[in-house]
Design a protein around this motif. Structure first.
Motif, PDB file in Angstrom:
ATOM      1  N   ASP A  17      -6.307  31.160  24.455  1.00 24.92           N
ATOM      2  CA  ASP A  17      -5.957  32.346  23.661  1.00 24.92           C
ATOM      3  C   ASP A  17      -6.933  32.536  22.507  1.00 24.92           C
ATOM      4  OD1 ASP A  17      -3.820  32.884  25.297  1.00 24.92           O
ATOM      5  OD2 ASP A  17      -2.273  32.328  23.835  1.00 24.92           O
ATOM      6  N   ILE A  18      -7.290  31.433  21.848  1.00 25.53           N
ATOM      7  CA  ILE A  18      -8.230  31.517  20.723  1.00 25.53           C
ATOM      8  C   ILE A  18      -9.592  32.001  21.206  1.00 25.53           C
ATOM      9  CG2 ILE A  18      -9.483  30.162  18.992  1.00 25.53           C
ATOM     10  CD1 ILE A  18      -6.962  28.414  18.750  1.00 25.53           C
ATOM     11  N   GLN A  90      -1.553  33.177   8.880  1.00 25.52           N
ATOM     12  CA  GLN A  90      -0.523  33.511   9.859  1.00 25.52           C
ATOM     13  C   GLN A  90      -0.537  34.975  10.275  1.00 25.52           C
ATOM     14  OE1 GLN A  90       2.903  31.694   7.583  1.00 25.52           O
ATOM     15  NE2 GLN A  90       3.216  30.631   9.516  1.00 25.52           N
ATOM     16  N   SER A  91      -1.214  35.803   9.514  1.00 28.91           N
ATOM     17  CA  SER A  91      -1.188  37.235   9.803  1.00 28.91           C
ATOM     18  C   SER A  91      -2.555  37.855   9.521  1.00 28.91           C
ATOM     19  CB  SER A  91      -0.145  37.923   8.913  1.00 28.91           C
ATOM     20  OG  SER A  91      -0.602  37.949   7.559  1.00 28.91           O
ATOM     21  N   ALA A 110      -0.961  28.576  12.679  1.00 30.44           N
ATOM     22  CA  ALA A 110       0.314  28.112  13.242  1.00 30.44           C
ATOM     23  C   ALA A 110       0.317  28.511  14.711  1.00 30.44           C
ATOM     24  CB  ALA A 110       1.477  28.756  12.498  1.00 30.44           C
ATOM     25  N   LEU A 111       0.178  27.527  15.596  1.00 33.37           N
ATOM     26  CA  LEU A 111      -0.033  27.833  17.007  1.00 33.37           C
ATOM     27  C   LEU A 111       1.183  27.546  17.886  1.00 33.37           C
ATOM     28  CD1 LEU A 111      -3.693  26.533  17.127  1.00 33.37           C
ATOM     29  CD2 LEU A 111      -2.963  28.914  17.417  1.00 33.37           C
ATOM     30  N   ALA A 118       3.306  38.439  22.313  1.00 32.20           N
ATOM     31  CA  ALA A 118       2.159  39.073  21.642  1.00 32.20           C
ATOM     32  C   ALA A 118       1.490  38.172  20.617  1.00 32.20           C
ATOM     33  CB  ALA A 118       2.546  40.408  21.005  1.00 32.20           C
ATOM     34  N   GLY A 119       1.748  36.866  20.676  1.00 30.84           N
ATOM     35  CA  GLY A 119       1.056  35.942  19.781  1.00 30.84           C
ATOM     36  C   GLY A 119      -0.452  36.001  19.954  1.00 30.84           C
ATOM     37  N   ASN A 120      -0.901  36.211  21.189  1.00 33.59           N
ATOM     38  CA  ASN A 120      -2.343  36.317  21.439  1.00 33.59           C
ATOM     39  C   ASN A 120      -2.930  37.574  20.814  1.00 33.59           C
ATOM     40  OD1 ASN A 120      -0.799  37.774  23.342  1.00 33.59           O
ATOM     41  ND2 ASN A 120      -2.494  37.854  24.776  1.00 33.59           N
TER      42      ASN A 120
END
Length: 209
Positions: A17-18, A90-91, A110-111, A118-120
């Motif tokens: 994802d990163i 975090q944002s 924070a992973l 939708a974290g990705n």
């Protein structure tokens, strides 16, 4: 810019994802942490904090993207070392402000905590705000000069209150140093070119002797 991505064991499965969220930029990405869960040696945030600081001190990367389940562990680990300014991000707003006000060289994400649907997407938006041409520009504008003085003072404080990275490398227990330096790809990264810091370069090479 050379950006090192250093995942620890609890967040290893977020590595893809990163990479995707950082993709499409002109930066050089150095993926040198855990790529998936279960890899050996297993790196905790203790190991990745040490590795992040060492890679920065050795000039192998300009910036580190790290983290752990909450982001707190990696941040506390990496801030034990000289020359590191790390933000807990975090944002996208956190990233916007960190880039302009703090202008640091490391972020802790924070992973796991709060990493849901939708974290990705949040990662991509976060990186869009973090890697900006307005780096260290100050925010709001009337605070620009004061913030620049604070960044300079923080670098001076770090230098005055820490041992050198070469001394630290020789003083840390094998349980931290050996798994970190033996992780696949790290030896090639650290030994590919001599460090500008001759004493650190010698200390790194002694660790592999």
């Amino acid at each position: 810019m050379k950006i090192a991505i250093i995942n620890e064991t609890s967040a290893a499965d977020r590595n893809d994802d990163i990479l995707r969220a950082l993709g499409g930029r002109r930066d050089e990405l150095i993926n040198c942490g855990m790529k998936k869960g279960g890899e050996q040696p297993e790196l905790t945030y203790i190991h990745t904090g040490f590795l992040a600081a060492l890679i920065l001190a050795a000039g192998k990367a300009d910036f580190v993207v790290g983290g752990c389940g909450t982001g707190q562990g990696f941040m506390n680990s990496v801030l034990q070392y000289p020359g590191v300014t790390c933000g807990h991000i975090q944002s996208p707003l956190d990233a916007f402000l960190f880039a302009r006000i703090n202008g640091g060289n490391c972020v802790s994400l924070a992973l796991n905590q709060g990493y849901g649907w939708a974290g990705n997407v949040n990662l991509r938006l976060l990186f869009d705000q973090l890697f900006t041409p307005e780096w260290s520009s100050g925010y709001p504008e009337h605070r620009r000069e004061s913030q620049a003085r604070s960044r300079s003072l923080l670098r001076d404080i770090s230098g005055a209150t820490h041992r050198t990275m070469a001394e630290i490398l020789g003083a840390l227990p094998d349980g931290i140093v050996r798994p970190s330096l033996r992780y696949p790809g790290i030896e090639e990264l650290l030994l590919s070119q001599p460090c500008a810091d001759g004493k650190l370069d010698e200390a790194i090479r002694r660790s592999y002797a």
